[in-house]
Write a protein that holds these residues in place. Sequence first.
Motif, PDB file in Angstrom:
ATOM      1  N   ARG A   1       0.845  -1.186   0.000  1.00  0.00           N
ATOM      2  CA  ARG A   1       0.000   0.000   0.000  1.00  0.00           C
ATOM      3  C   ARG A   1       0.882   1.237   0.000  1.00  0.00           C
ATOM      4  NH1 ARG A   1      -3.395  -1.775   4.501  1.00  0.00           N
ATOM      5  NH2 ARG A   1      -2.490  -3.750   3.893  1.00  0.00           N
TER       6      ARG A   1
ATOM      7  N   ASP B   1     -15.244   2.296   1.940  1.00  0.00           N
ATOM      8  CA  ASP B   1     -14.500   3.511   1.619  1.00  0.00           C
ATOM      9  C   ASP B   1     -13.297   3.725   2.540  1.00  0.00           C
ATOM     10  OD1 ASP B   1     -16.247   4.164  -0.437  1.00  0.00           O
ATOM     11  OD2 ASP B   1     -17.570   5.279   0.913  1.00  0.00           O
TER      12      ASP B   1
ATOM     13  N   ARG C   1      -4.894   0.442  -0.463  1.00  0.00           N
ATOM     14  CA  ARG C   1      -4.219   1.319  -1.393  1.00  0.00           C
ATOM     15  C   ARG C   1      -3.483   2.484  -0.714  1.00  0.00           C
ATOM     16  NH1 ARG C   1      -5.835  -0.348  -6.620  1.00  0.00           N
ATOM     17  NH2 ARG C   1      -4.334   1.181  -7.357  1.00  0.00           N
TER      18      ARG C   1
ATOM     19  N   PHE D   1      -7.536   4.086   3.389  1.00  0.00           N
ATOM     20  CA  PHE D   1      -8.500   4.113   2.298  1.00  0.00           C
ATOM     21  C   PHE D   1      -8.214   2.924   1.380  1.00  0.00           C
ATOM     22  CE2 PHE D   1      -7.677   8.578   3.541  1.00  0.00           C
ATOM     23  CZ  PHE D   1      -8.925   8.860   4.087  1.00  0.00           C
TER      24      PHE D   1
ATOM     25  N   GLY E   1      -9.735   1.677  -1.229  1.00  0.00           N
ATOM     26  CA  GLY E   1      -9.971   1.780  -2.661  1.00  0.00           C
ATOM     27  C   GLY E   1     -10.675   0.568  -3.231  1.00  0.00           C
ATOM     28  N   ARG E   2     -11.416  -0.145  -2.380  1.00  0.00           N
ATOM     29  CA  ARG E   2     -12.077  -1.364  -2.840  1.00  0.00           C
ATOM     30  C   ARG E   2     -13.402  -1.038  -3.512  1.00  0.00           C
ATOM     31  NH1 ARG E   2     -11.339  -5.197   2.243  1.00  0.00           N
ATOM     32  NH2 ARG E   2     -13.590  -5.214   2.146  1.00  0.00           N
ATOM     33  N   ASP E   3     -13.858  -1.968  -4.343  1.00  0.00           N
ATOM     34  CA  ASP E   3     -15.104  -1.764  -5.075  1.00  0.00           C
ATOM     35  C   ASP E   3     -16.282  -2.477  -4.426  1.00  0.00           C
ATOM     36  OD1 ASP E   3     -14.446  -4.344  -5.578  1.00  0.00           O
ATOM     37  OD2 ASP E   3     -14.270  -4.131  -7.756  1.00  0.00           O
TER      38      ASP E   3
ATOM     39  N   PRO F   1     -11.843   4.937  -5.916  1.00  0.00           N
ATOM     40  CA  PRO F   1     -11.142   3.656  -5.997  1.00  0.00           C
ATOM     41  C   PRO F   1     -10.030   3.686  -7.034  1.00  0.00           C
ATOM     42  CG  PRO F   1     -13.497   3.297  -5.907  1.00  0.00           C
ATOM     43  CD  PRO F   1     -13.290   4.771  -6.068  1.00  0.00           C
ATOM     44  N   GLY F   2      -8.878   3.109  -6.659  1.00  0.00           N
ATOM     45  CA  GLY F   2      -7.772   3.006  -7.588  1.00  0.00           C
ATOM     46  C   GLY F   2      -6.832   4.187  -7.595  1.00  0.00           C
ATOM     47  N   VAL F   3      -7.140   5.268  -6.861  1.00  0.00           N
ATOM     48  CA  VAL F   3      -6.283   6.443  -6.837  1.00  0.00           C
ATOM     49  C   VAL F   3      -5.204   6.270  -5.775  1.00  0.00           C
ATOM     50  CG1 VAL F   3      -6.179   8.907  -6.323  1.00  0.00           C
ATOM     51  CG2 VAL F   3      -8.056   7.997  -7.671  1.00  0.00           C
TER      52      VAL F   3
ATOM     53  N   GLN G   1      -7.695  -4.425  -5.096  1.00  0.00           N
ATOM     54  CA  GLN G   1      -7.785  -3.039  -4.657  1.00  0.00           C
ATOM     55  C   GLN G   1      -7.429  -2.855  -3.193  1.00  0.00           C
ATOM     56  OE1 GLN G   1      -8.474  -0.578  -6.733  1.00  0.00           O
ATOM     57  NE2 GLN G   1      -8.750  -1.969  -8.448  1.00  0.00           N
TER      58      GLN G   1
END
Length: 236
Positions: free
Chosen positions: A121, A181, A154, A173, A175-177, A140-142, A151
């Motif tokens: 991470r 959050d 992160r 954070f 960043g999972r879908d 997510p993904g940032v 994910q």
Amino acid sequence: MVLNARVTDYDVVRVFCGPRAGHGNELGVVREGSTLPDPADRQEFAAKLGFSETVFVDDPERGVIDIYTPTSRLPFAGHPCVGAAWLLDVPELVTPAGVVGARLDGEFTWIEARPEWAPPRTLRRYASAAEVDALQVPPPGVGAPPTPFGQWGRIYAWAWEDEAAGRVRARAFPGRDDGMDEDEATGAAALLLTARLGRALNIVQGAGSQILTAPQPGGRVEVGGRVLLERRPLRR
């Protein structure tokens, strides 16, 4: 796919609670992992429960455990190991990543693990605790490239509250879908931060969870916190 009805027997513990027993991360623990031996069924059940992680105990005497998020299997994770160590009261846990040391010390439960076992991470330092408090949840993904763990894990945002005393303010954070959050208490991230800084830390994460850490010989790190039982298993 048919889930065995006995698998509804599971404990819920809260890990890395604050000094007044609040906050922390919920963890589902299926003590009789043999009731659900297939990994696909375990994944489905972990998704059904919806906790950030669920642990399946395959051997309570040896401390053999298997860890799942709602979307993936993890070789190691911090708060599931701390929660399982407290619940099983064993000197070590056996995970796919390796053997995790475990001990109970008064109100705190400790595990000892290697930093390289933790999902990668981004450890992002901020100038003050107030800056960490003011952060908005990123999309997510940032913040970090994709990893073998999807994910998960992160961004770990942190700042010194009192550097001399080792006190840290942090937020995680993922960043999972899957709708998560922010992670209230992340033992694996605390382990990575401790390895980077090379010193013991007293971390307040999320809304008020407390995580203690300490470097150990051989590059290992201890991570500790309070654990409370929220719900005993239902019996049919």
